[in-house]
Motif scaffolding. Structure first.
Motif, PDB file in Angstrom:
ATOM      1  N   GLY A 259       0.793  -1.193   0.200  1.00  0.00           N
ATOM      2  CA  GLY A 259      -0.119   0.028  -0.018  1.00  0.00           C
ATOM      3  C   GLY A 259       0.930   1.290  -0.069  1.00  0.00           C
ATOM      4  O   GLY A 259       0.669   2.282  -0.847  1.00  0.00           O
ATOM      5  N   GLU A 260       1.960   1.272   0.752  1.00  0.00           N
ATOM      6  CA  GLU A 260       2.788   2.402   0.707  1.00  0.00           C
ATOM      7  C   GLU A 260       3.432   2.564  -0.475  1.00  0.00           C
ATOM      8  O   GLU A 260       3.707   3.613  -0.790  1.00  0.00           O
ATOM      9  CB  GLU A 260       3.778   2.266   2.033  1.00  0.00           C
ATOM     10  CG  GLU A 260       4.778   3.081   2.147  1.00  0.00           C
ATOM     11  CD  GLU A 260       5.861   3.045   3.287  1.00  0.00           C
ATOM     12  OE1 GLU A 260       6.384   4.058   3.669  1.00  0.00           O
ATOM     13  OE2 GLU A 260       5.834   2.092   3.904  1.00  0.00           O
ATOM     14  N   ALA A 261       3.944   1.518  -1.015  1.00  0.00           N
ATOM     15  CA  ALA A 261       4.600   1.784  -2.430  1.00  0.00           C
ATOM     16  C   ALA A 261       3.654   2.193  -3.431  1.00  0.00           C
ATOM     17  O   ALA A 261       4.125   2.880  -4.173  1.00  0.00           O
ATOM     18  CB  ALA A 261       5.025   0.164  -2.951  1.00  0.00           C
ATOM     19  N   ALA A 262       2.234   1.745  -3.504  1.00  0.00           N
ATOM     20  CA  ALA A 262       1.400   2.235  -4.455  1.00  0.00           C
ATOM     21  C   ALA A 262       1.095   3.696  -4.265  1.00  0.00           C
ATOM     22  O   ALA A 262       1.070   4.522  -5.235  1.00  0.00           O
ATOM     23  CB  ALA A 262       0.125   1.564  -4.356  1.00  0.00           C
TER      24      ALA A 262
ATOM     25  N   PRO B 231      -7.741   7.259  -5.948  1.00  0.00           N
ATOM     26  CA  PRO B 231      -8.448   7.001  -4.791  1.00  0.00           C
ATOM     27  C   PRO B 231      -8.402   5.546  -4.544  1.00  0.00           C
ATOM     28  O   PRO B 231      -8.532   5.096  -3.459  1.00  0.00           O
ATOM     29  CB  PRO B 231     -10.181   7.594  -5.249  1.00  0.00           C
ATOM     30  CG  PRO B 231      -9.852   7.657  -6.740  1.00  0.00           C
ATOM     31  CD  PRO B 231      -8.307   7.881  -7.025  1.00  0.00           C
ATOM     32  N   ALA B 232      -8.325   4.764  -5.298  1.00  0.00           N
ATOM     33  CA  ALA B 232      -8.284   3.265  -5.123  1.00  0.00           C
ATOM     34  C   ALA B 232      -6.797   2.941  -4.501  1.00  0.00           C
ATOM     35  O   ALA B 232      -6.891   1.988  -3.528  1.00  0.00           O
ATOM     36  CB  ALA B 232      -8.176   2.554  -6.528  1.00  0.00           C
ATOM     37  N   VAL B 233      -5.950   3.474  -4.928  1.00  0.00           N
ATOM     38  CA  VAL B 233      -4.273   3.394  -4.228  1.00  0.00           C
ATOM     39  C   VAL B 233      -4.654   3.903  -2.674  1.00  0.00           C
ATOM     40  O   VAL B 233      -4.281   3.150  -1.674  1.00  0.00           O
ATOM     41  CB  VAL B 233      -3.523   4.175  -4.865  1.00  0.00           C
ATOM     42  CG1 VAL B 233      -2.272   4.475  -3.890  1.00  0.00           C
ATOM     43  CG2 VAL B 233      -3.028   3.669  -6.109  1.00  0.00           C
ATOM     44  N   ALA B 234      -5.308   5.030  -2.277  1.00  0.00           N
ATOM     45  CA  ALA B 234      -5.390   5.814  -1.077  1.00  0.00           C
ATOM     46  C   ALA B 234      -6.433   4.695  -0.233  1.00  0.00           C
ATOM     47  O   ALA B 234      -6.032   4.336   0.841  1.00  0.00           O
ATOM     48  CB  ALA B 234      -6.156   6.990  -1.102  1.00  0.00           C
ATOM     49  N   ASP B 235      -7.246   4.180  -0.797  1.00  0.00           N
ATOM     50  CA  ASP B 235      -8.501   3.267  -0.173  1.00  0.00           C
ATOM     51  C   ASP B 235      -7.584   1.861   0.106  1.00  0.00           C
ATOM     52  O   ASP B 235      -7.639   1.315   1.270  1.00  0.00           O
ATOM     53  CB  ASP B 235      -9.504   2.828  -0.943  1.00  0.00           C
ATOM     54  CG  ASP B 235     -10.307   1.636  -0.563  1.00  0.00           C
ATOM     55  OD1 ASP B 235     -11.213   2.008   0.425  1.00  0.00           O
ATOM     56  OD2 ASP B 235     -10.267   0.434  -0.882  1.00  0.00           O
ATOM     57  N   ALA B 236      -7.082   1.397  -0.908  1.00  0.00           N
ATOM     58  CA  ALA B 236      -5.980   0.155  -0.367  1.00  0.00           C
ATOM     59  C   ALA B 236      -5.008   0.295   0.686  1.00  0.00           C
ATOM     60  O   ALA B 236      -5.019  -0.729   1.355  1.00  0.00           O
ATOM     61  CB  ALA B 236      -5.368  -0.589  -1.764  1.00  0.00           C
ATOM     62  N   TYR B 237      -4.241   1.406   0.688  1.00  0.00           N
ATOM     63  CA  TYR B 237      -3.360   1.641   1.580  1.00  0.00           C
ATOM     64  C   TYR B 237      -4.072   1.791   2.995  1.00  0.00           C
ATOM     65  O   TYR B 237      -3.507   1.399   4.120  1.00  0.00           O
ATOM     66  CB  TYR B 237      -2.178   2.904   1.183  1.00  0.00           C
ATOM     67  CG  TYR B 237      -1.438   3.101   2.234  1.00  0.00           C
ATOM     68  CD1 TYR B 237      -0.697   2.375   3.014  1.00  0.00           C
ATOM     69  CD2 TYR B 237      -0.685   4.501   2.039  1.00  0.00           C
ATOM     70  CE1 TYR B 237       0.629   2.586   3.730  1.00  0.00           C
ATOM     71  CE2 TYR B 237       0.271   4.706   2.897  1.00  0.00           C
ATOM     72  CZ  TYR B 237       0.949   3.888   3.679  1.00  0.00           C
ATOM     73  OH  TYR B 237       2.011   4.140   4.543  1.00  0.00           O
TER      74      TYR B 237
END
Length: 693
Positions: A604-607, A615-621
């Motif tokens: 998640g941090e890497a993404a 937003p999908a990245v922020a959500d997964a992290y």
């Protein structure tokens, strides 16, 4: 320096008699070896042996081992240069191996040695056709003697096909089939012609007929492999090429097709081995070297890929795949002007090659030609299903020219969690112009498809649909015609009806674009199980296809099959590396679901580092942090995700759960109710309980 000279003189003065004896002995051995070689070499066989070798070579040729026939006939020619039959058998073997220049020379030597010149026009025509002399070959093929008339028609058809005279080629093949309905060679040429013309249904029928009539025909087996690869996939095609190689283990064209198919199927070691066999069969083969360069580039060894491609020379430089690889290597090395030159040529040849457009845009951006880069990508980003990379490139272009509003617009699209429905490119000419062109070429898909696009762009979707239905009906064996109809139905919001033409297209050519269209239509018409079966079938044949693997992983995540999703996503990461934000985000989600929150947080941090505005990245992290116990960190990220994509029910539901865990019930209810507002939201019972709590 002085002592070095002294040592040199000392060695010279000690040469004497012993040195002469050594050299004399070596020369004697060399003479013995040369005498033995000339005595025993194939080129020194007697005339009787040469005649016998010619008979055996002819038998090998009839058994479809053209390579063996060539080698044996060459020995016969060296043994008896005046044997006209040996020359003609060698010429025919060379023709079977597509070596036109050498074949033409042997035909002339056969005639010079006494072979009847009236018996060779069809072979000379074939040699000319192989050399690209399509202006001379048809007339020469027409001179074939009566017993070779069908063969002459086949060569005439090949030459006319190469000259893009499809009507003339079809007429020649129609006559050949009428005269010899059970001739496997005629059916092979028919299949090859139909394959070239885009009639894949006709090609499949002809190639199937050819291998049934002559199960050992190498040409028929190679064609069948190519057709099966297009229809069903990579893995299904391999046995056909393997059968061809059992008949002629050193057949160059079979080895090239086999190696290419193995490489695309992910069997890299086997693919390299096949290219080496091809190089043994034809030293310096540019096709084999190109495939080796592709394999090296896929492995990230660009220096090796460049070195191998340089060895291929310019023999295949005009092939689209070679141009794309060359442009990619130039871009990686920083030779931007060379990359621009190559990729511009490729886009001119293939205007809808999106990969080439994106690479060219990168090169243009790196040489401060932002407006050109934007123009290059306009037809790509005009599509609702434009990928985030293309959208980001356009955004960077607008940033370079100072248009912040447009840059923000495209960055917003690039950061969106999903993509829209695929559509065709917009038209380049007016409807009237394209209608006139289509009227002059009735039934020609290449003329009608642009007209359909123009009608869609002009808002006349009813007329566009009618044209699409007409083109599909008139071209039942052309997958492109079926795809046009399916695309129109999808554009009109009728996915259930689009399934049928997409399935017809998939039966003809089950490639990635067709697979994605079919699966989308099935899924949007409520047939997820059928869509999953189609995806599984495609992956069974194309196990390294990135788009299919990503879709499979996405569905595995949606089904909470986290271990399977991790396997799929890690396979993709092995192939494309760690620089893809969406991939890292999905890995974070998969590892979170599997309970491996430490690994999930890392991904998640890497993404997030790669794409903080997604937003999908922020959500997964954020969700990974929440499951790992960091509620406050999760809250900040999930709030950001909802601000970026407020209508996404999944993001709302995650934020609702974080608020609930923090004891902020009122806010939790608000977001749970927002998630429930979407009728397709799957976790309704849990959200309803939270909203009512």
């Amino acid at each position: 320096m002085t002592s070095s000279r002294k040592r040199s003189r000392s060695k010279s003065s000690g040469f004497g008699l012993r040195g002469l004896l050594v050299i004399g002995g070596a020369l004697a051995v060399l003479c013995i070896v040369l005498i033995g070689w000339f005595t025993m070499a194939p080129g020194k066989m007697s005339k009787a042996d040469a005649a016998e070798a010619t008979t055996r070579a002819d038998a090998l040729l009839k058994a479809d081992n053209a390579t063996g026939a060539r080698d044996l006939a060459a020995e016969a020619v060296r043994g008896d240069p005046d044997n006209e039959d040996a020359h003609i058998v060698l010429a025919r073997a060379l023709l079977a191996l597509h070596e036109g220049v050498a074949a033409e020379g042997e035909i002339q030597r056969a005639v010079d040695a006494g072979y009847d010149p009236k018996a060779v026009p069809q072979w000379r025509a074939e040699a000319w056709a192989l050399q690209g002399k399509t202006d001379k070959a048809p007339a020469e093929a027409d001179k074939a003697p009566a017993k070779q008339h069908v063969y002459g028609l086949r060569i005439r058809a090949r030459a006319l096909t190469a000259a893009s005279d499809f009507a003339g080629a079809q007429a020649a093949l129609d006559e050949a089939r009428h005269l010899a309905p059970d001739d496997a060679g005629v059916w092979t040429d028919t299949g090859r012609f139909r394959f070239t013309a885009g009639d894949l249904l006709g090609a499949a029928e002809a190639s199937d007929r050819a291998v049934k009539l002559a199960p050992g025909s190498v040409d028929a087996l190679i064609l069948r492999g190519e057709v099966v690869r297009s229809q069903y996939g990579l893995v299904a095609a391999l046995p056909w090429f393997e059968q061809a190689l059992k008949r002629d283990p050193a057949r160059h064209d079979a080895l090239i097709e086999y190696a290419a198919t193995l490489g695309d199927a992910g069997r890299t070691v086997d693919a390299v081995a096949a290219t080496r066999r091809a190089l043994d069969a034809r030293p310096g083969s540019p096709q084999a070297l190109y495939l080796q360069a592709v394999i090296a580039a896929r492995a990230g060894n660009f220096d090796l890929a460049r070195a191998i491609l340089d060895k291929a020379g310019g023999a295949i430089n005009d092939l689209p795949g070679v141009i794309l690889l060359g442009g990619t290597l130039d871009l990686e090395k920083g030779d931007y002007e060379q990359a621009i030159e190559k990729l511009t040529d490729l886009v001119g040849m293939q205007p809808m090659n999106i990969t080439a457009r994106k690479l060219l845009a990168v090169a243009l951006l790196r040489t401060d030609r932002a407006r050109n880069a934007i123009d290059m990508l306009r037809p790509v980003v005009a599509r609702a299903d434009a990928d985030s990379y293309a959208l980001t490139l356009v955004a960077r272009g607008f940033e370079r020219i100072g248009d912040r509003d447009q840059a923000s617009r495209y960055l917003d699209r690039a950061s969106a969690p999903g993509v829209g429905v695929s559509t065709a490119f917009s038209a380049d000419d007016s409807t009237a112009t394209l209608a006139a062109d289509a009227a002059q070429k009735p039934g020609d898909p290449d003329a009608i498809v642009p007209l359909i696009r123009a009608l869609v762009t002009g808002g006349d979707k009813g007329a566009a649909l009618a044209k699409a239905q007409d083109i599909a009906a008139k071209n039942p064996g052309a997958p492109g015609a079926q795809l046009v109809l399916g695309d129109m139905l999808m554009l009109l919001g009728r996915p259930g009806e689009a399934v049928a033409p997409y399935q017809k297209a998939a039966d003809l050519r089950f490639d990635e674009p067709t697979m994605l269209r079919l699966i989308e239509a099935l899924d949007r018409s409520g047939r997820r199980e059928d869509a999953a079966n189609a995806l599984a079938l495609f992956l069974s044949q194309n196990p390294t296809d990135i788009a299919a693997l990503r879709l499979s992983a996405h569905w595995q995540l949606a089904a909470a099959d986290y271990d399977a999703a991790i396997d799929s996503l890690e396979d993709i990461r092995t192939m494309i590396g760690d620089g893809d934000a969406a991939l890292n985000a999905e890995l974070a989600a998969a590892y979170t679901g599997a309970g491996e929150t430490g690994t999930a947080v890392d991904f998640g941090e890497a993404a997030y580092g790669l794409s903080p505005a997604n937003p999908a990245v922020a959500d997964a992290y954020g969700w990974a942090l929440f499951k790992g116990g960091d509620k406050e960190g999760a809250l900040e990220l999930l709030q950001k995700a909802v601000i970026l994509a407020p209508k996404h029910p999944g993001l709302r539901w995650h934020l609702a759960q974080v608020y609930a865990a923090l004891g902020r019930k009122a806010e939790a209810k608000v977001h749970a109710q927002a998630a429930l507002a979407d009728p397709g939201f799957p976790e309704r019972a849990e959200a309803q309980a939270l909203a009512n709590g």
